[in-house]
Design a protein around this motif. Structure first.
Motif, PDB file in Angstrom:
ATOM      1  N   UNK A  38      17.864  -9.970 -14.553  1.00  0.00           N
ATOM      2  CA  UNK A  38      17.124  -8.749 -14.245  1.00  0.00           C
ATOM      3  C   UNK A  38      15.990  -9.035 -13.259  1.00  0.00           C
ATOM      4  N   UNK A  39      16.268  -9.930 -12.306  1.00  0.00           N
ATOM      5  CA  UNK A  39      15.215 -10.459 -11.429  1.00  0.00           C
ATOM      6  C   UNK A  39      15.002  -9.628 -10.173  1.00  0.00           C
ATOM      7  N   UNK A  40      15.906  -8.699  -9.888  1.00  0.00           N
ATOM      8  CA  UNK A  40      15.862  -7.774  -8.742  1.00  0.00           C
ATOM      9  C   UNK A  40      16.447  -8.318  -7.431  1.00  0.00           C
ATOM     10  N   UNK A  41      16.903  -9.572  -7.414  1.00  0.00           N
ATOM     11  CA  UNK A  41      17.365 -10.129  -6.136  1.00  0.00           C
ATOM     12  C   UNK A  41      18.487  -9.320  -5.493  1.00  0.00           C
ATOM     13  N   UNK A  76      17.141  -6.267  -3.813  1.00  0.00           N
ATOM     14  CA  UNK A  76      16.275  -6.558  -2.660  1.00  0.00           C
ATOM     15  C   UNK A  76      17.123  -6.901  -1.425  1.00  0.00           C
ATOM     16  N   UNK A  99     -13.262  -1.725  -4.139  1.00  0.00           N
ATOM     17  CA  UNK A  99     -14.159  -1.957  -5.279  1.00  0.00           C
ATOM     18  C   UNK A  99     -15.061  -0.758  -5.568  1.00  0.00           C
ATOM     19  N   UNK A 100     -15.533  -0.109  -4.501  1.00  0.00           N
ATOM     20  CA  UNK A 100     -16.461   1.008  -4.660  1.00  0.00           C
ATOM     21  C   UNK A 100     -15.781   2.347  -4.870  1.00  0.00           C
ATOM     22  N   UNK A 101     -14.457   2.349  -4.785  1.00  0.00           N
ATOM     23  CA  UNK A 101     -13.676   3.589  -4.835  1.00  0.00           C
ATOM     24  C   UNK A 101     -14.089   4.546  -3.717  1.00  0.00           C
ATOM     25  N   UNK A 161      13.616  -3.706 -12.579  1.00  0.00           N
ATOM     26  CA  UNK A 161      12.274  -3.886 -13.148  1.00  0.00           C
ATOM     27  C   UNK A 161      12.135  -2.991 -14.373  1.00  0.00           C
ATOM     28  N   UNK A 162      11.739  -3.575 -15.518  1.00  0.00           N
ATOM     29  CA  UNK A 162      11.604  -2.741 -16.719  1.00  0.00           C
ATOM     30  C   UNK A 162      10.710  -1.520 -16.471  1.00  0.00           C
ATOM     31  N   UNK A 186     -20.639  -7.457  -2.506  1.00  0.00           N
ATOM     32  CA  UNK A 186     -20.357  -6.084  -2.897  1.00  0.00           C
ATOM     33  C   UNK A 186     -20.265  -5.997  -4.427  1.00  0.00           C
ATOM     34  N   UNK A 187     -19.625  -7.016  -4.995  1.00  0.00           N
ATOM     35  CA  UNK A 187     -19.465  -7.056  -6.445  1.00  0.00           C
ATOM     36  C   UNK A 187     -20.836  -7.155  -7.128  1.00  0.00           C
ATOM     37  N   UNK A 193     -22.563  -4.054  -7.971  1.00  0.00           N
ATOM     38  CA  UNK A 193     -21.987  -3.232  -9.036  1.00  0.00           C
ATOM     39  C   UNK A 193     -22.051  -3.907 -10.402  1.00  0.00           C
ATOM     40  N   UNK A 229     -10.344  -9.293  -9.360  1.00  0.00           N
ATOM     41  CA  UNK A 229     -11.224  -8.237  -8.850  1.00  0.00           C
ATOM     42  C   UNK A 229     -10.749  -6.860  -9.303  1.00  0.00           C
ATOM     43  N   UNK A 234     -12.805  -4.084 -11.316  1.00  0.00           N
ATOM     44  CA  UNK A 234     -12.899  -2.742 -10.751  1.00  0.00           C
ATOM     45  C   UNK A 234     -12.344  -1.696 -11.727  1.00  0.00           C
ATOM     46  N   UNK A 245     -14.990  -1.119 -14.230  1.00  0.00           N
ATOM     47  CA  UNK A 245     -16.099  -0.377 -13.619  1.00  0.00           C
ATOM     48  C   UNK A 245     -15.797   1.109 -13.538  1.00  0.00           C
ATOM     49  N   UNK A 246     -14.559   1.420 -13.193  1.00  0.00           N
ATOM     50  CA  UNK A 246     -14.212   2.814 -12.925  1.00  0.00           C
ATOM     51  C   UNK A 246     -13.389   3.438 -14.039  1.00  0.00           C
ATOM     52  N   UNK A 286     -10.619   2.726 -15.514  1.00  0.00           N
ATOM     53  CA  UNK A 286      -9.163   2.866 -15.373  1.00  0.00           C
ATOM     54  C   UNK A 286      -8.464   1.982 -16.405  1.00  0.00           C
ATOM     55  N   UNK A 339       4.532  -6.086 -13.427  1.00  0.00           N
ATOM     56  CA  UNK A 339       5.228  -6.932 -14.392  1.00  0.00           C
ATOM     57  C   UNK A 339       6.597  -7.385 -13.883  1.00  0.00           C
ATOM     58  N   UNK A 340       6.824  -7.271 -12.579  1.00  0.00           N
ATOM     59  CA  UNK A 340       8.127  -7.690 -12.050  1.00  0.00           C
ATOM     60  C   UNK A 340       8.168  -9.207 -11.847  1.00  0.00           C
ATOM     61  N   UNK A 341       9.341  -9.713 -11.472  1.00  0.00           N
ATOM     62  CA  UNK A 341       9.501 -11.161 -11.302  1.00  0.00           C
ATOM     63  C   UNK A 341       8.964 -11.627  -9.945  1.00  0.00           C
ATOM     64  N   UNK A 359      10.927 -10.640  -6.469  1.00  0.00           N
ATOM     65  CA  UNK A 359      10.617  -9.470  -5.644  1.00  0.00           C
ATOM     66  C   UNK A 359       9.544  -9.826  -4.602  1.00  0.00           C
TER      67      UNK A 359
END
Lengths: 366, 267
Positions: A261-264, A267, A283-285, A299-300, B31-32, B35, B146, B150, B153-154, B156, B162-164, B167
């Motif tokens: 299930x590696x996606x090769x 791809x 970082x600051x959004x 991919x699960x 920057x960090x 915050x 980071x 972040x 901080x926000x 989320x 979670x892929x291999x 990819x």
């Protein structure tokens, strides 16, 4: 009847120069990381002259032959979708200012690429992706721009690999349409078939002579010989219904025991088109990029709905991939999603061969 | 300007490499610092402040009697606790001692083992306290680190891909080292995050980000052994920095048994 011309092997640089002078960046086979890949070239010296490849399930080796030939190998790890449907794309950017947020779409005008060395199965794959991205209810305009900007120089295969089965999928080894120019590498030069008015404009200034009967016959026999060399087959007779009638076959579990299930496979597949879109904030959004990248039904997380994957094991993921590619693609797009290029077989790290699995899955269980 | 996030970074049995991954974020550090208040980060500053902390990053595994107590104290002062790296998440390379003879190891290494206070096992933080999120890798990826800060901080939800690793190779034009060169590679079994750094330099992945969700280790080892690789060659791929990750531990033990069976049949 298309126009056929001929040029000698020592005139190949002239042809390449003509492509470049017409404003194209030429993407062609070249050697990188022990394989024949598609990348930008500057001269024919960058091409894999005197090389071939050996392919088996889960196996690829570059081999030096030392001969003068430029195209004596089958398709490698890359496909042209890398250029037409890039793996990572910036779709839009949102920036926070004092007045609020501004949104900016990223438009890809399309780089003027000349794709040199496109095989018949790859032309078929482009046609399939055209249907996906251009012929449905929603048109991917960035894909359209890239496609319109490209110039296609196809090549008829002379040396297929052991994983090729284009003859079963009726896509090759000879290029029939979808190119501006198609080349056949003869013993001392190239036969050039002109497939579009754009192709004609490109080659007319070169003044290459019309091909002789002997050259046309030699080209035919090269394609015939390539066809004979393709030994791998997949029985496509009523394949959609045969596969959809076997959704609970025990063999799906057997494949899942081997599949990583590696996606090769997805791809390297020249027709797989799945992607996911994510918002990537800084970082600051204060700036958010919307990015699209290749994704895979293996991919699960790909089938995650309400926090859990719908296809929560490899068996159901492999079944989804295979039945979509070979069966429900017909329902969705009116044709098969497989072109018989064999990439999923070669580049599977555990050598799973879909032609073998399909044969096993179509056998009735006792 | 909202109040700064109080960040604590604590180290257990580890090499400090994951903390360095944060210091390596050179461009973002200033920057960090706008915050985040680095309330406890001895690797970077001798100004150390007591808790409570909004976010604590834990590097390293639990490997001494003192650690057992220390981690509980940190947890009590912490709102959100994230482990960083293979040691904190899966026990690290030092977990190779688990299941082996700890006393013998001690005698072998130290002239006076009686002065060394050490547990017989090295275990992940999550074996001892509740963990809000685990960041994989040896070391962790600066970008993911980071992102976690972040995310906190926000407000989320924490999430990493979670892929291999495969990819990531394909996205970056990296030709498969396993298929094109015959190099055993754990990429198909390993969670992405490193950017496929080993295959990019023509080496096989050795799984430093640990196993993917629902990984099929047997599928790969069966193929590699059929392809002519020995169990002995494959053991170090599984039994290294993520040796205590359950899937790698089971496969490593299985390869060890096969290897000793092969050894006996040769004698």
């Amino acid at each position: 009847m298309n126009d056929f011309r001929y040029f000698r092997i020592d005139q190949f640089p002239e042809f390449l120069k003509q492509l470049m002078q017409s404003g194209y960046r030429v993407i062609a086979p070249t050697i990188d990381q022990e394989a024949i890949v598609y990348a930008e070239i500057q001269s024919i010296d960058d091409m894999p002259q005197g090389y071939t490849d050996e392919q088996k399930p889960g196996y690829y080796r570059l081999q030096h032959t030392g001969n003068q030939r430029f195209f004596d190998y089958a398709v490698g790890p890359h496909s042209w979708k890398r250029y037409l449907f890039p793996p990572l794309q910036l779709i839009s950017t949102s920036i926070k200012s004092q007045d609020g947020w501004t949104f900016e779409d990223h438009v890809d005008e399309g780089e003027p690429y000349a794709f040199l060395g496109v095989r018949a199965c790859e032309l078929a794959a482009m046609r399939i992706q055209d249907r996906v991205f251009l012929e449905g209810s929603y048109v991917d305009t960035n894909y359209q721009n890239r496609r319109n900007a490209s110039f296609i120089v196809a090549v008829n295969c002379a040396v297929p690999s052991a994983n090729c089965f284009c003859t079963s999928m009726n896509t090759g080894p000879k290029c029939k349409s979808g190119f501006d120019i198609a080349l056949t590498e003869l013993s001392d030069g190239f036969l050039m078939e002109i497939g579009s008015s754009l192709g004609n404009e490109m080659v007319t200034p070169l003044g290459f002579p019309s091909a002789t009967e002997e050259q046309l016959t030699e080209s035919e026999s090269i394609s015939d010989h390539a066809t004979e060399q393709i030994k791998k087959t997949m029985d496509t007779t009523d394949l959609r219904n045969r596969l959809m009638g076997q959704l609970e076959h025990s063999h799906w579990k057997e494949v899942a025991d081997r599949c990583l299930s590696c996606t090769n496979c997805t791809m390297v597949c020249p027709t797989c088109f799945c992607s996911h879109v994510e918002e990537v904030p800084d970082l600051n959004q204060e700036r958010v990029d919307r990015r699209k990248s290749w994704d895979s039904c293996f991919n699960p997380g790909f089938s995650k709905l309400h926090g859990t994957p719908v296809r929560n094991d490899t068996r159901s993921r492999y079944r989804q991939w295979l039945t979509h590619k070979l069966a429900t693609w017909h329902d969705q797009f009116g044709e098969s999603g497989c072109v018989g290029c064999g990439r999923c077989i070669t580049w599977c790290p555990v050598g799973i061969d879909l032609t073998v699995e399909v044969a096993a899955l179509c056998e009735e269980e006792p | 300007m909202p109040e700064k996030l109080r960040l604590g970074i604590f180290k257990f049995a580890s090499c400090d490499g994951c903390q360095l991954s944060l210091l390596n974020a050179e461009e973002e550090l200033l920057e960090l610092a706008e915050l985040v208040e680095f309330a406890h980060f001895p690797e970077a500053s001798s100004r150390i402040e007591s808790g409570p902390y909004d976010l604590v990053l834990i590097e390293g595994s639990i490997s001494t009697p003192n650690d057992l107590d220390h981690i509980q104290k940190i947890r009590r002062q912490t709102d959100t606790l994230v482990t960083i790296g293979a040691c904190a998440t899966a026990g690290g390379i030092q977990a190779l001692r688990n299941g082996a003879n700890h006393d013998e190891f001690m005698k072998l290494v130290y002239p006076h083992p009686e002065f060394v206070q050490s547990l017989a096992t090295s275990t992940p933080i999550s074996n001892h306290v509740s963990v809000d999120f685990e960041l994989r890798g040896c070391p962790v990826d600066t970008g993911q680190l980071l992102q976690i800060i972040s995310d906190k901080l926000h407000h989320r939800k924490f999430s990493v891909p979670d892929h291999s690793v495969c990819r990531d190779c394909k996205l970056q034009n990296i030709v498969c080292v396993s298929v094109a060169r015959g190099i055993p590679c754990l990429g198909p079994l390993t969670q992405a995050g490193c950017g496929a750094i080993c295959p990019r330099f023509h080496r096989g992945c050795y799984g430093c980000f640990g196993p993917c969700h629902q990984t099929n280790t047997d599928g790969l080892t069966d193929w590699l052994i059929k392809d002519g690789h020995s169990s002995a060659e494959l053991i170090p791929l599984f039994l290294n920095v993520n040796a205590e990750a359950p899937e790698f531990a089971r496969t490593g033990a299985q390869l060890m048994r096969q290897d000793s069976a092969e050894g006996e049949s040769h004698e």
